[in-house]
Every structure is written in C-alpha cells, then in structure tokens.
Design a protein around this motif. Structure first.
Motif, PDB file in Angstrom:
ATOM      1  N   GLU A 232      16.461 -31.914 -43.042  1.00 40.06           N
ATOM      2  CA  GLU A 232      15.271 -32.369 -42.324  1.00 40.06           C
ATOM      3  C   GLU A 232      14.656 -31.229 -41.513  1.00 40.06           C
ATOM      4  O   GLU A 232      13.437 -31.060 -41.475  1.00 40.06           O
ATOM      5  N   PHE A 233      15.518 -30.432 -40.870  1.00 39.50           N
ATOM      6  CA  PHE A 233      15.014 -29.297 -40.101  1.00 39.50           C
ATOM      7  C   PHE A 233      14.353 -28.274 -41.017  1.00 39.50           C
ATOM      8  O   PHE A 233      13.272 -27.763 -40.706  1.00 39.50           O
ATOM      9  N   GLU A 234      14.993 -27.955 -42.129  1.00 38.21           N
ATOM     10  CA  GLU A 234      14.432 -26.962 -43.049  1.00 38.21           C
ATOM     11  C   GLU A 234      13.063 -27.401 -43.573  1.00 38.21           C
ATOM     12  O   GLU A 234      12.130 -26.592 -43.676  1.00 38.21           O
ATOM     13  N   MET A 235      12.922 -28.683 -43.893  1.00 38.92           N
ATOM     14  CA  MET A 235      11.625 -29.178 -44.362  1.00 38.92           C
ATOM     15  C   MET A 235      10.573 -29.065 -43.268  1.00 38.92           C
ATOM     16  O   MET A 235       9.432 -28.653 -43.521  1.00 38.92           O
ATOM     17  N   PHE A 236      10.953 -29.419 -42.046  1.00 36.70           N
ATOM     18  CA  PHE A 236      10.006 -29.370 -40.939  1.00 36.70           C
ATOM     19  C   PHE A 236       9.610 -27.935 -40.632  1.00 36.70           C
ATOM     20  O   PHE A 236       8.428 -27.632 -40.424  1.00 36.70           O
ATOM     21  N   GLU A 237      10.587 -27.047 -40.654  1.00 38.98           N
ATOM     22  CA  GLU A 237      10.317 -25.632 -40.382  1.00 38.98           C
ATOM     23  C   GLU A 237       9.378 -25.052 -41.427  1.00 38.98           C
ATOM     24  O   GLU A 237       8.545 -24.185 -41.124  1.00 38.98           O
ATOM     25  N   SER A 238       9.467 -25.537 -42.658  1.00 38.34           N
ATOM     26  CA  SER A 238       8.656 -24.973 -43.752  1.00 38.34           C
ATOM     27  C   SER A 238       7.179 -25.337 -43.639  1.00 38.34           C
ATOM     28  O   SER A 238       6.362 -24.798 -44.385  1.00 38.34           O
ATOM     29  N   LEU A 239       6.838 -26.226 -42.704  1.00 39.30           N
ATOM     30  CA  LEU A 239       5.436 -26.627 -42.563  1.00 39.30           C
ATOM     31  C   LEU A 239       4.601 -25.574 -41.861  1.00 39.30           C
ATOM     32  O   LEU A 239       3.384 -25.733 -41.724  1.00 39.30           O
ATOM     33  N   ASP A 240       5.242 -24.513 -41.403  1.00 38.84           N
ATOM     34  CA  ASP A 240       4.551 -23.314 -40.936  1.00 38.84           C
ATOM     35  C   ASP A 240       3.658 -23.566 -39.727  1.00 38.84           C
ATOM     36  O   ASP A 240       2.497 -23.165 -39.689  1.00 38.84           O
ATOM     37  N   PHE A 241       4.235 -24.230 -38.717  1.00 34.77           N
ATOM     38  CA  PHE A 241       3.542 -24.372 -37.440  1.00 34.77           C
ATOM     39  C   PHE A 241       3.598 -23.047 -36.682  1.00 34.77           C
ATOM     40  O   PHE A 241       4.427 -22.185 -36.975  1.00 34.77           O
ATOM     41  N   SER A 242       2.737 -22.896 -35.694  1.00 30.54           N
ATOM     42  CA  SER A 242       2.851 -21.721 -34.829  1.00 30.54           C
ATOM     43  C   SER A 242       4.181 -21.774 -34.092  1.00 30.54           C
ATOM     44  O   SER A 242       4.773 -22.850 -33.908  1.00 30.54           O
ATOM     45  N   LYS A 243       4.662 -20.618 -33.660  1.00 39.82           N
ATOM     46  CA  LYS A 243       5.936 -20.570 -32.940  1.00 39.82           C
ATOM     47  C   LYS A 243       5.894 -21.441 -31.695  1.00 39.82           C
ATOM     48  O   LYS A 243       6.839 -22.171 -31.397  1.00 39.82           O
ATOM     49  N   ALA A 244       4.789 -21.387 -30.968  1.00 41.03           N
ATOM     50  CA  ALA A 244       4.680 -22.169 -29.734  1.00 41.03           C
ATOM     51  C   ALA A 244       4.730 -23.666 -30.025  1.00 41.03           C
ATOM     52  O   ALA A 244       5.436 -24.419 -29.337  1.00 41.03           O
ATOM     53  N   ASP A 245       3.991 -24.111 -31.033  1.00 42.13           N
ATOM     54  CA  ASP A 245       3.988 -25.539 -31.360  1.00 42.13           C
ATOM     55  C   ASP A 245       5.343 -25.986 -31.895  1.00 42.13           C
ATOM     56  O   ASP A 245       5.826 -27.085 -31.566  1.00 42.13           O
ATOM     57  N   PHE A 246       5.967 -25.150 -32.720  1.00 39.61           N
ATOM     58  CA  PHE A 246       7.264 -25.515 -33.282  1.00 39.61           C
ATOM     59  C   PHE A 246       8.311 -25.652 -32.183  1.00 39.61           C
ATOM     60  O   PHE A 246       9.125 -26.592 -32.205  1.00 39.61           O
ATOM     61  N   GLU A 247       8.296 -24.755 -31.205  1.00 40.70           N
ATOM     62  CA  GLU A 247       9.254 -24.857 -30.110  1.00 40.70           C
ATOM     63  C   GLU A 247       8.993 -26.084 -29.237  1.00 40.70           C
ATOM     64  O   GLU A 247       9.926 -26.679 -28.703  1.00 40.70           O
ATOM     65  N   LYS A 248       7.735 -26.463 -29.101  1.00 35.94           N
ATOM     66  CA  LYS A 248       7.452 -27.720 -28.392  1.00 35.94           C
ATOM     67  C   LYS A 248       8.109 -28.892 -29.111  1.00 35.94           C
ATOM     68  O   LYS A 248       8.798 -29.714 -28.496  1.00 35.94           O
ATOM     69  N   MET A 249       7.893 -28.981 -30.418  1.00 40.87           N
ATOM     70  CA  MET A 249       8.319 -30.155 -31.170  1.00 40.87           C
ATOM     71  C   MET A 249       9.823 -30.205 -31.384  1.00 40.87           C
ATOM     72  O   MET A 249      10.393 -31.294 -31.553  1.00 40.87           O
ATOM     73  N   THR A 250      10.472 -29.058 -31.383  1.00 43.90           N
ATOM     74  CA  THR A 250      11.916 -29.022 -31.626  1.00 43.90           C
ATOM     75  C   THR A 250      12.740 -28.794 -30.363  1.00 43.90           C
ATOM     76  O   THR A 250      13.970 -28.830 -30.437  1.00 43.90           O
ATOM     77  N   TRP A 251      12.088 -28.601 -29.225  1.00 42.23           N
ATOM     78  CA  TRP A 251      12.832 -28.272 -28.003  1.00 42.23           C
ATOM     79  C   TRP A 251      12.147 -28.791 -26.745  1.00 42.23           C
ATOM     80  O   TRP A 251      12.629 -29.734 -26.092  1.00 42.23           O
ATOM     81  N   HIS A 252      11.001 -28.220 -26.377  1.00 38.45           N
ATOM     82  CA  HIS A 252      10.446 -28.471 -25.046  1.00 38.45           C
ATOM     83  C   HIS A 252       9.954 -29.904 -24.852  1.00 38.45           C
ATOM     84  O   HIS A 252      10.044 -30.440 -23.739  1.00 38.45           O
ATOM     85  N   ASN A 253       9.438 -30.527 -25.899  1.00 34.48           N
ATOM     86  CA  ASN A 253       9.034 -31.920 -25.745  1.00 34.48           C
ATOM     87  C   ASN A 253      10.235 -32.818 -25.468  1.00 34.48           C
ATOM     88  O   ASN A 253      10.128 -33.802 -24.718  1.00 34.48           O
ATOM     89  N   ALA A 254      11.367 -32.500 -26.068  1.00 39.33           N
ATOM     90  CA  ALA A 254      12.585 -33.269 -25.783  1.00 39.33           C
ATOM     91  C   ALA A 254      12.987 -33.124 -24.322  1.00 39.33           C
ATOM     92  O   ALA A 254      13.450 -34.088 -23.694  1.00 39.33           O
ATOM     93  N   GLU A 255      12.813 -31.928 -23.768  1.00 42.17           N
ATOM     94  CA  GLU A 255      13.088 -31.733 -22.344  1.00 42.17           C
ATOM     95  C   GLU A 255      12.185 -32.612 -21.492  1.00 42.17           C
ATOM     96  O   GLU A 255      12.632 -33.253 -20.531  1.00 42.17           O
ATOM     97  N   ARG A 256      10.908 -32.655 -21.835  1.00 47.59           N
ATOM     98  CA  ARG A 256       9.966 -33.492 -21.089  1.00 47.59           C
ATOM     99  C   ARG A 256      10.292 -34.963 -21.269  1.00 47.59           C
ATOM    100  O   ARG A 256      10.183 -35.758 -20.321  1.00 47.59           O
ATOM    101  N   PHE A 257      10.700 -35.340 -22.460  1.00 48.54           N
ATOM    102  CA  PHE A 257      11.000 -36.740 -22.754  1.00 48.54           C
ATOM    103  C   PHE A 257      12.177 -37.235 -21.917  1.00 48.54           C
ATOM    104  O   PHE A 257      12.108 -38.313 -21.306  1.00 48.54           O
TER     105      PHE A 257
END
Length: 263
Positions: A232-257
């Motif tokens: 699931e992570f590999e598929m999501f990573e392959s969608l080629d988001f910007s580094k900033a957006d990808f880190e939000k979705m895989t890390w920082h948003n979880a911190e906020r949540f």
C-alpha cells in the motif's frame, strides 16, 4: 524518515485468524494476513513504515473492555504504536470507560457502524461524540454500497453538530461510494484516510481524490490485515506527490490528528 500507518486493525493471536476471516467474509474479499501483531510487524519489516495507529472494533458491548486492555498492553510493549479505544453503542457506561481508556494511555476511538449495525448518527453514538469532543480523535468507518449505516451524509451531520470533534472519515469518506463521499465531505472539517481504496480506484483517481480533498486532510493507511501495508505504501509513494505533500499525508497530518509529535 517517519511514516505513520493510520489505519491498522489488530487482534490477540489466539483469535487473529478467526477475526480476519470474519472481516473477509463481511467484505467478501480475502484478507492479506491474519490480524496479529507479529503478522503486522512482519508485513512492514524492511518498509519505510515506522509507526502504527492500532485498534479493533467491538461488535458486542461485552468486548469493549477486553479490547481496550489488549490495545493498551500492546502499546506499552511497542513505543511506535498509538492505540485507539473501542466503544459500542450499547455499552452501559461509556463515560467511565472513556476515562479508563484515557488512563490506560489510549489516544482516540474507533467505530465501525456497518459491523456494529448502527447508524453513525444514532442518538446513542451522538452522546458518545459529545463525551469525546475536544478530548480524543475518532476514526470512523465510512461508506458501504450495501447499507446506509455509514452513509457520508450522516458523517456530514456529525461534523456540523460537533464542530470540535476531530474525525478521520476513513476510506476517503466513503468505502465503495468514493465519488458520493466527495459530494458531502469535500468542504467539511475532517481528515480522510485513503485505506482500502487504491486497488479499487486505480492510480489516477486515488491521486485525484487526494487533490480534491487537499494534502492537509489525507492520512496514509493500509487497513491491515485486509491489505499488505508495504505494498500500500509503495503504491501511494508511486503517485509522485511533492515531498512536502507526501510528508503531510504519511506523517504530519497524523501528528495533527492525534495531537502529538511522532518521531
């Protein structure tokens, strides 16, 4: 690198296979693995996934306390786990169990209207949202084409009645009714995890939904044991988001949540 899997179901080893089979039967889809902690940890070994928000669903009121004890105990063993409590609409004293769960170190609550067979805006659950609003976040299963329990319109009502309730409207806000969810939740104040979606939606539509809702609202999640977290992570990573957006979705948003730093 920190990566948070924000949607992980786990069960005690003695019931993990039976529990996963039951979930598979409900969704009419084969599970990736039995849902034990060792199986989950083996599935992410060697992957970038570092942290896990874990929980289980109480299908009976009598299961609530034992589930919460199990989740809390596993979090004590594994510092990279964040545990969410179970609750059931017919549990007799939710106030007391919420306080006990907080004392155990549990950080949020998980509900699944379809397997618990209750409308998510049922008065019994609305009372529970009132109790946790401003105190702990909620992961709510949303969407099922076969039932009306978790229809996105019900989520919209909850968000409006409890504006300070922090919610993850799981599965892009509408499992199996993804586009319908957009109609109700596009401009609402909630997070949305993208678990149990990629293999149904495909690459283009998965990315489009992330863009529609915005990178500030999306949480990466695998829905283990239904899917392989590493894949699931590999598929999501392959969608080629910007580094900033990808880190939000895989890390920082979880911190906020969950309202805490994750390192």
């Amino acid at each position: 690198m920190t990566v948070v899997d924000a949607h992980v179901h786990v069960y005690p080893e003695k019931i993990a296979l039976r529990a996963a089979e039951s979930v598979g039967d409900f969704y009419q889809y084969p599970m990736f693995k039995e849902g034990s902690i060792p199986a989950m940890l083996a599935a992410v070994e060697g992957s970038p996934i570092t942290h896990h928000i874990i929980y289980s669903v109480a299908t009976k009121p009598s299961n609530v306390e034992s589930i919460n004890d199990f989740i809390a105990a596993e979090c004590k063993k594994h510092p990279n786990f964040v545990g969410f409590m179970a609750m059931h609409q017919d549990y007799p004293n939710p106030e007391a169990e919420i306080e006990r769960a907080i004392g155990l170190g549990l950080r949020g609550m998980k509900l699944h209207p379809d397997t618990q067979k209750v409308n998510m805006d049922d008065d019994r659950l609305m009372r529970i949202y009132e109790l946790i609003e401003g105190r702990m976040p909620l992961v709510m299963h949303c969407g099922d084409y076969r039932t009306d329990f978790s229809h996105p319109r019900r989520m919209k009502r909850i968000l409006h009645e409890f504006p300070n309730l922090v919610v993850d409207a799981a599965h892009f806000g509408g499992w199996s009714v993804f586009d319908l969810a957009v109609e109700y939740l596009e401009n609402e104040n909630c997070f949305l995890d993208m678990s149990s979606s990629q293999k149904f939606l495909g690459r283009r539509r998965t990315r489009e939904l992330c863009e529609i809702y915005g990178a500030d609202r999306i949480l990466f999640g695998s829905d283990f044991p239904m899917w392989n977290p590493s894949e699931e992570f590999e598929m999501f990573e392959s969608l080629d988001f910007s580094k900033a957006d990808f880190e939000k979705m895989t890390w920082h948003n979880a911190e906020r949540f969950i309202g805490m730093d994750i390192r």
